[in-house]
Design an enzyme around this catalytic site. Sequence first.
Site, mmCIF file in Angstrom:
data_model
loop_
_atom_site.group_PDB
_atom_site.id
_atom_site.type_symbol
_atom_site.label_atom_id
_atom_site.label_comp_id
_atom_site.label_asym_id
_atom_site.label_seq_id
_atom_site.Cartn_x
_atom_site.Cartn_y
_atom_site.Cartn_z
ATOM 1 N N GLY A 92 0.746 -1.163 -0.032
ATOM 2 C CA GLY A 92 -0.036 -0.023 0.082
ATOM 3 C C GLY A 92 0.749 1.276 0.029
ATOM 4 O O GLY A 92 0.264 2.385 -0.192
ATOM 5 N N ASP A 125 -2.619 6.247 3.917
ATOM 6 C CA ASP A 125 -2.133 7.193 2.994
ATOM 7 C C ASP A 125 -1.143 7.257 2.109
ATOM 8 O O ASP A 125 -0.495 8.093 1.352
ATOM 9 C CB ASP A 125 -1.971 8.573 3.890
ATOM 10 C CG ASP A 125 -0.860 8.385 4.746
ATOM 11 O OD1 ASP A 125 -0.171 7.244 4.958
ATOM 12 O OD2 ASP A 125 -0.694 9.190 5.769
ATOM 13 N N ASP A 252 1.582 -12.013 5.918
ATOM 14 C CA ASP A 252 2.213 -10.787 4.708
ATOM 15 C C ASP A 252 3.708 -10.318 5.206
ATOM 16 O O ASP A 252 4.016 -9.677 4.410
ATOM 17 C CB ASP A 252 0.965 -9.911 4.416
ATOM 18 C CG ASP A 252 0.470 -9.144 5.689
ATOM 19 O OD1 ASP A 252 0.071 -9.869 6.776
ATOM 20 O OD2 ASP A 252 0.579 -8.196 5.978
HETATM 21 P P1 AMP Z 1 1.806 -3.676 7.814
HETATM 22 O O1 AMP Z 1 0.926 -3.602 9.144
HETATM 23 O O2 AMP Z 1 2.706 -2.268 7.484
HETATM 24 O O3 AMP Z 1 2.414 -4.915 7.445
HETATM 25 O O4 AMP Z 1 0.620 -3.325 6.564
HETATM 26 C C1 AMP Z 1 -0.600 -3.963 6.246
HETATM 27 C C2 AMP Z 1 -0.962 -3.539 4.859
HETATM 28 O O5 AMP Z 1 -1.635 -2.140 5.047
HETATM 29 C C3 AMP Z 1 -0.154 -3.694 3.909
HETATM 30 O O6 AMP Z 1 -1.010 -4.066 2.812
HETATM 31 C C4 AMP Z 1 0.373 -2.247 3.912
HETATM 32 O O7 AMP Z 1 0.961 -2.127 2.371
HETATM 33 C C5 AMP Z 1 -0.649 -1.559 4.038
HETATM 34 N N1 AMP Z 1 -0.250 -0.231 4.615
HETATM 35 C C6 AMP Z 1 0.256 -0.064 6.024
HETATM 36 N N2 AMP Z 1 0.548 1.312 6.170
HETATM 37 C C7 AMP Z 1 -0.099 2.089 5.069
HETATM 38 C C8 AMP Z 1 -0.209 3.346 4.865
HETATM 39 N N3 AMP Z 1 0.156 4.476 5.540
HETATM 40 N N4 AMP Z 1 -0.755 3.745 3.506
HETATM 41 C C9 AMP Z 1 -1.087 2.769 2.891
HETATM 42 N N5 AMP Z 1 -1.012 1.332 2.994
HETATM 43 C C10 AMP Z 1 -0.543 1.158 4.321
HETATM 44 MG MG MG Z 2 3.555 -5.458 6.325
#
Ligand code: AMP
Ligand code: MG
Length: 488
Positions: A92, A125, A252
Amino acid sequence: MSTLEQLSFDNTYARLPEGFFQRVQPTPFPNPHLVSVNPAAAKLIELDPREAKRPEFAEYFCGARALPGSDPLAMLYSGHQFGHYVPQLGDGRAILLGEVRNTKGETWDLQLKGAGLTRFSRDGDGRAVLRSTIREYLCGEAMHGLGIPTTRSLCIVSGEEVVWRERPEPGAMLLRMAPSHVRFGSFEVFFYRGQHENLKILADYVIQHDYPHLTDVENRYAKLLHEVAVRTGIMIAQWQAVGWSHGVMNTDNMSILGLTIDYGPYGFMEQFHPGFVCNHSDHHGRYSFQHQPDIGYWNIRALAKAMSPLIEQSDMQTAPEVYEQTMLERYAQLMRAKLGLLEVHAGDDKLVTDLLNLMDSSRAEYTNVFRSLAEFQQASANDGSAKDHFLHREAFDDWAARYRERLKAEKSQDTERQARMNRTNPKYVLRNHLAQSAIEQATRDKDYSEIDRLLNLLNDPFTNQPGMDAYTLPPAPGSESIIVSCSS
Ligand code: AMP
Ligand code: MG
């Protein structure tokens, strides 16, 4: 040594079918400036470290300029988050700029995290805050210094953009690197969508790209799964031995290469406590320190299920067992090494467990206790400073007597053992408060010197570094404990 413009790209992921990713350009922020650059990572892609002095450097790594030959995209994946399947994740905010091939033939994904919205951003974001990029940057290099498989980081770039989390914070982008960013979730997404053709394409891609020795092997998909299980087992054993918690072991966040990936609310344990939960958002302690080995098992089972259309039922069942056996064996081996033992004796596991239990009941400092055990001498009753960490002195004395016996049983040589232990038990780890002071200086004063100081220190965590003893101390008693959550 290349310039930025000479990096040699070979974008293999971009040649996979379209359903694997979204082609998307990074969204730059205004007036970018370089926060920190890591010469060790530059070396991996044979990038001349002097390139960091060019103003274009920050522009390339905040998406304001496209690296010639790059082909930016956001990778699709899904995954189990806190035990629940979430069908649509994907990068994301991390955009794969491309894969750089060095003269040794190794390829390195260059991924820009915080680079803006993608199709997979959900409610996010697309940005990252300076705080979280510093944490990921430093910990990846700290893990590497400890010999633990991990993604690496080349640099942090910040700019004039405010990012809202619980409060406004400076935004930043992290350029992270790995031979591949494919995750368990990259397989799960095609399994749960019933796109088994894509599943096979992905498995073949991973084999060709990262496990080429399996290319012409019979049952290659089962072998791939087993090798991932082995690598994951080794990685988690290493986390446990060094007293580190990931914090968000969703599928993931599990790398197909067995690399530590996606640093969020991680933590090195200071006071030893098996129930340690580093992630403030993990209310049930699913990802507590002591659960990590079991979660690894759970995650390998999830990967095995996702690969089930490609393998036999029996291989699906053995993969978690392969994981578990590897993890337990490697953990036992690492803990013996932490005690400076070369031989395997009956009762070694108990010697380790009893020490950990003592540490637990005294909330002893994990890193410092193991480091101090090197001072232990067999001939005298000198236990070095280890004993100072324990409240129950007599219980420690009993343990120390058993340890002394055990050392004698393998005719351990003190001097040689001490040198060995000091190469196994780190003196310096990335304590939360150390990262926090680097973050505060960076955020408040745009003073980035502490980041570089920590990077240098953690690069070689085993060697005494003059003037750095303060970095071995836990936070001062009474100082506010730092709360880390998924907010990044
Ligand atoms: P994470 O918890 O960082 O492993 O993220 C889980 C999911 O949310 C993944 O698909 C990330 O790419 C997305 N994600 C986390 N933070 C953001 C952000 N600030 N903006 C967009 N996508 C995000
Ligand atoms: Mg992640």
